[in-house]
Design an enzyme around this catalytic site. Structure first.
Site, PDB file in Angstrom:
ATOM      1  NE  ARG A 144      21.701  72.773  86.653  1.00 19.31           N
ATOM      2  CZ  ARG A 144      20.854  73.465  87.432  1.00 19.31           C
ATOM      3  NH1 ARG A 144      19.556  73.309  87.303  1.00 19.31           N
ATOM      4  NH2 ARG A 144      21.315  74.298  88.323  1.00 19.31           N
ATOM      5  NE  ARG A 159      10.903  68.611  90.801  1.00 23.56           N
ATOM      6  CZ  ARG A 159      10.340  69.665  91.387  1.00 23.56           C
ATOM      7  NH1 ARG A 159       9.028  69.787  91.412  1.00 23.56           N
ATOM      8  NH2 ARG A 159      11.082  70.617  91.917  1.00 23.56           N
ATOM      9  CD  GLN A 185      12.925  69.962  81.477  1.00 21.65           C
ATOM     10  OE1 GLN A 185      12.249  70.266  80.487  1.00 21.65           O
ATOM     11  NE2 GLN A 185      12.478  70.103  82.703  1.00 21.65           N
ATOM     12  CE  LYS A 239      20.006  60.184  82.173  1.00 21.03           C
ATOM     13  NZ  LYS A 239      19.994  58.756  82.563  1.00 21.03           N
ATOM     14  N   GLY A 240      15.544  65.562  82.910  1.00 21.31           N
ATOM     15  CA  GLY A 240      14.177  66.079  83.072  1.00 21.31           C
ATOM     16  C   GLY A 240      13.446  65.329  84.170  1.00 21.31           C
ATOM     17  CB  ALA A 241      12.814  66.205  87.478  1.00 21.10           C
ATOM     18  CE  LYS A 246      12.362  73.733  90.603  1.00 21.86           C
ATOM     19  NZ  LYS A 246      13.743  73.761  91.140  1.00 21.86           N
ATOM     20  CG  ASP A 285      16.436  75.032  88.828  1.00 16.99           C
ATOM     21  OD1 ASP A 285      17.635  75.065  88.495  1.00 16.99           O
ATOM     22  OD2 ASP A 285      16.051  74.794  89.993  1.00 16.99           O
ATOM     23  CG  MET A 286      13.165  73.451  81.511  1.00 20.86           C
ATOM     24  SD  MET A 286      12.588  75.065  80.911  1.00 20.86           S
ATOM     25  CE  MET A 286      13.910  75.511  79.769  1.00 20.86           C
ATOM     26  CE  LYS A 337      18.659  54.324  82.372  1.00 15.59           C
ATOM     27  NZ  LYS A 337      19.315  55.621  82.610  1.00 15.59           N
TER      28      LYS A 337
HETATM   29  C1  LIG Z   1      22.430  69.658  89.296  1.00 17.36           C
HETATM   30  C2  LIG Z   1      21.122  69.186  88.782  1.00 17.36           C
HETATM   31  C3  LIG Z   1      20.149  70.106  88.447  1.00 17.36           C
HETATM   32  C4  LIG Z   1      18.924  69.695  87.929  1.00 17.36           C
HETATM   33  N1  LIG Z   1      18.030  70.630  87.489  1.00 17.36           N
HETATM   34  C5  LIG Z   1      16.895  70.222  86.886  1.00 17.36           C
HETATM   35  C6  LIG Z   1      15.999  71.152  86.277  1.00 17.36           C
HETATM   36  O1  LIG Z   1      16.215  72.368  86.273  1.00 17.36           O
HETATM   37  N2  LIG Z   1      14.878  70.664  85.685  1.00 17.36           N
HETATM   38  C7  LIG Z   1      14.595  69.323  85.655  1.00 17.36           C
HETATM   39  O2  LIG Z   1      13.564  68.935  85.074  1.00 17.36           O
HETATM   40  N3  LIG Z   1      15.416  68.427  86.230  1.00 17.36           N
HETATM   41  C8  LIG Z   1      16.551  68.843  86.841  1.00 17.36           C
HETATM   42  N4  LIG Z   1      17.395  67.912  87.394  1.00 17.36           N
HETATM   43  C9  LIG Z   1      16.938  66.511  87.593  1.00 17.36           C
HETATM   44  C10 LIG Z   1      17.189  65.656  86.373  1.00 17.36           C
HETATM   45  O3  LIG Z   1      16.354  66.064  85.322  1.00 17.36           O
HETATM   46  C11 LIG Z   1      16.924  64.165  86.674  1.00 17.36           C
HETATM   47  O4  LIG Z   1      15.602  63.988  87.072  1.00 17.36           O
HETATM   48  C12 LIG Z   1      17.820  63.584  87.746  1.00 17.36           C
HETATM   49  O5  LIG Z   1      19.103  64.125  87.703  1.00 17.36           O
HETATM   50  C13 LIG Z   1      17.960  62.064  87.564  1.00 17.36           C
HETATM   51  O6  LIG Z   1      18.536  61.794  86.327  1.00 17.36           O
HETATM   52  P1  LIG Z   1      20.019  61.221  86.135  1.00 17.36           P
HETATM   53  O7  LIG Z   1      20.655  61.988  85.059  1.00 17.36           O
HETATM   54  O8  LIG Z   1      20.733  61.186  87.415  1.00 17.36           O
HETATM   55  O9  LIG Z   1      19.792  59.761  85.537  1.00 17.36           O
HETATM   56  P2  LIG Z   1      18.908  58.531  85.992  1.00 17.36           P
HETATM   57  O10 LIG Z   1      18.967  57.567  84.850  1.00 17.36           O
HETATM   58  O11 LIG Z   1      17.572  58.960  86.490  1.00 17.36           O
HETATM   59  O12 LIG Z   1      19.700  57.971  87.228  1.00 17.36           O
HETATM   60  C14 LIG Z   1      21.001  57.391  87.104  1.00 17.36           C
HETATM   61  C15 LIG Z   1      21.441  56.901  88.460  1.00 17.36           C
HETATM   62  O13 LIG Z   1      21.613  58.004  89.353  1.00 17.36           O
HETATM   63  C16 LIG Z   1      21.183  57.695  90.663  1.00 17.36           C
HETATM   64  N5  LIG Z   1      20.022  58.534  91.014  1.00 17.36           N
HETATM   65  C17 LIG Z   1      19.344  59.370  90.186  1.00 17.36           C
HETATM   66  N6  LIG Z   1      18.376  60.007  90.864  1.00 17.36           N
HETATM   67  C18 LIG Z   1      18.427  59.561  92.132  1.00 17.36           C
HETATM   68  C19 LIG Z   1      17.689  59.850  93.320  1.00 17.36           C
HETATM   69  N7  LIG Z   1      16.691  60.732  93.323  1.00 17.36           N
HETATM   70  N8  LIG Z   1      18.015  59.206  94.470  1.00 17.36           N
HETATM   71  C20 LIG Z   1      19.043  58.332  94.488  1.00 17.36           C
HETATM   72  N9  LIG Z   1      19.786  58.020  93.404  1.00 17.36           N
HETATM   73  C21 LIG Z   1      19.488  58.622  92.235  1.00 17.36           C
HETATM   74  C22 LIG Z   1      20.801  56.235  90.634  1.00 17.36           C
HETATM   75  O14 LIG Z   1      21.934  55.484  90.971  1.00 17.36           O
HETATM   76  C23 LIG Z   1      20.428  56.002  89.184  1.00 17.36           C
HETATM   77  O15 LIG Z   1      20.545  54.661  88.792  1.00 17.36           O
HETATM   78  C24 LIG Z   1      18.642  68.299  87.836  1.00 17.36           C
HETATM   79  C25 LIG Z   1      19.624  67.367  88.165  1.00 17.36           C
HETATM   80  C26 LIG Z   1      20.858  67.784  88.614  1.00 17.36           C
HETATM   81  C27 LIG Z   1      21.896  66.755  88.911  1.00 17.36           C
END
Ligand SMILES: Cc1cc2nc3c(=O)[nH]c(=O)nc-3n(C[C@H](O)[C@H](O)[C@H](O)COP(=O)(O)OP(=O)(O)OC[C@H]3O[C@@H](n4cnc5c(N)ncnc54)[C@H](O)[C@@H]3O)c2cc1C
Length: 305
Positions: free
Chosen positions: A180, A284, A159, A183-185, A96, A130-131, A197
């Site tokens: 990469r 997060r 994101q 969706k965004g955290a 980061k 990372d973002m 969503k």
């Molecule tokens: C490799 C990687 C790098 C990332 N880097 C960044 C970044 O640089 N900046 C940033 O803002 N975000 C980052 N993220 C986080 C991302 O933005 C999402 O917040 C996170 O991935 C949840 O979104 P999703 O696509 O899994 O979909 P969602 O719709 O949130 O989740 C889909 C399904 O995945 C499972 N799931 C998701 N999250 C969880 C959890 N925490 N615990 C258990 N099960 C879960 C559940 O089954 C859920 O129903 C990253 C994610 C990944 C995988």
């Protein structure tokens, strides 16, 4: 509502003290964090490599308080690349910019980043920026494009919840930058981010469809089966081979799905965080899935009862 509260608490010192001193919370965090030391991350990376997964190592830390801490983080990353090479791990690095002192100025941070990028390049490796929250988006995109002119060993993250992301994707592809997609955290206001969503997901698919045919090697980072299905379907339809992009997931989340994609012949990289500063990352992860929080709450009540 729960999501917003948890993300807001991720910056709260009292919440941090409470979570760090709570044994059950610490144990739950271990599901998402490989451990506190580089040795722990290396062991987790080796186990993942043995299953056919590549990894990205993240030494946890963000918004460092001093320039000295940023320089220490830089040196830590230089060492991580050495260790990856020595151990012959199939691993790169994610970090980061606020860990490298972005809060102390873009120029200062970019100096630290450039040293890391050049070191990664000299070892044939790669570093991903990372973002973070939207206060940093513009500076991160600009720095990624500038660093990409110096080296191909750097990429960043986009994101899909941000309205601006389509424009950023186009800028970064034009710069030849590896992206990469996630969706965004973070917690972002509705003026700049999709709140629903379904809109975040629709934008994710739209951006994926721009990234995959771009000729640059990108990463589709999600645990969402619908996003994964849309990606597979689009790639197949367009004749994009399975080795022209990779899926990415977080350590401890959907390992079943990670292995299934490997079995189907896709590339899968696991993001492995480690280090002592795991509190904001952990919060997060809780925010993404309130069921994780319910698990802790249920166990606390069971003990109290
Ligand atoms: C490799 C990687 C790098 C990332 N880097 C960044 C970044 O640089 N900046 C940033 O803002 N975000 C980052 N993220 C986080 C991302 O933005 C999402 O917040 C996170 O991935 C949840 O979104 P999703 O696509 O899994 O979909 P969602 O719709 O949130 O989740 C889909 C399904 O995945 C499972 N799931 C998701 N999250 C969880 C959890 N925490 N615990 C258990 N099960 C879960 C559940 O089954 C859920 O129903 C990253 C994610 C990944 C995988």
């Amino acid at each position: 509502m729960i999501r917003a509260t948890l993300i807001a608490l991720s910056h709260n010192a009292r919440a941090k003290r409470f979570v760090l001193s709570n044994r059950l919370a610490r144990r739950t965090a271990r599901r998402f964090v490989a451990g506190e030391e580089l040795d722990d991350a290396v062991a987790a990376a080796r186990a993942a490599n043995d299953q056919g997964l590549t990894v990205s190592l993240d030494f946890l830390g963000e918004n460092v308080a001093t320039r000295e801490a940023a320089v220490r983080a830089r040196d830590m990353y230089l060492g991580v690349f050495e260790r990856i090479a020595r151990e012959k791990l199939a691993a790169n690095v994610s970090l980061k910019l606020t860990q490298l002192g972005l809060d102390f100025g873009t120029e200062f941070c970019e100096e630290q980043m450039l040293a890391i990028v050049k070191h990664a390049e000299s070892l044939g490796n790669f570093v991903r920026m990372d973002m973070e929250g939207s206060a940093y988006t513009q500076r991160t995109v600009e720095m990624a494009a500038r660093l990409r002119r110096e080296s191909a060993a750097v990429g960043t993250v986009i994101q899909s919840y941000l309205h601006r992301s389509e424009a950023d994707v186009k800028t970064l592809i034009a710069a030849g930058c590896r992206i990469r997609l996630c969706k965004g955290a973070y917690l972002e206001p509705p003026e700049i981010a999709f709140a629903e969503k379904k809109d975040v997901d629709a934008n994710y698919v739209k951006l994926m469809r721009i990234l995959l045919p771009s000729g640059v090697y990108h990463a589709i980072a999600t645990h969402d089966p619908a996003m994964i299905a849309a990606t597979k379907e689009f790639a197949e339809e367009q004749g994009i081979a399975k080795d022209k992009f990779e899926f990415q997931m977080l350590y401890g989340i959907r390992p079943d799905l990670q292995r299934a994609l490997i079995r189907e012949g896709y590339r899968m990289r696991v993001y492995i965080p480690y280090g002592r500063d795991w509190f904001p990352y952990f919060m997060r992860r809780l925010a993404e899935r309130p069921a994780n929080l319910m698990f802790i709450a249920k166990n606390l009540f069971r003990r109290a009862g």
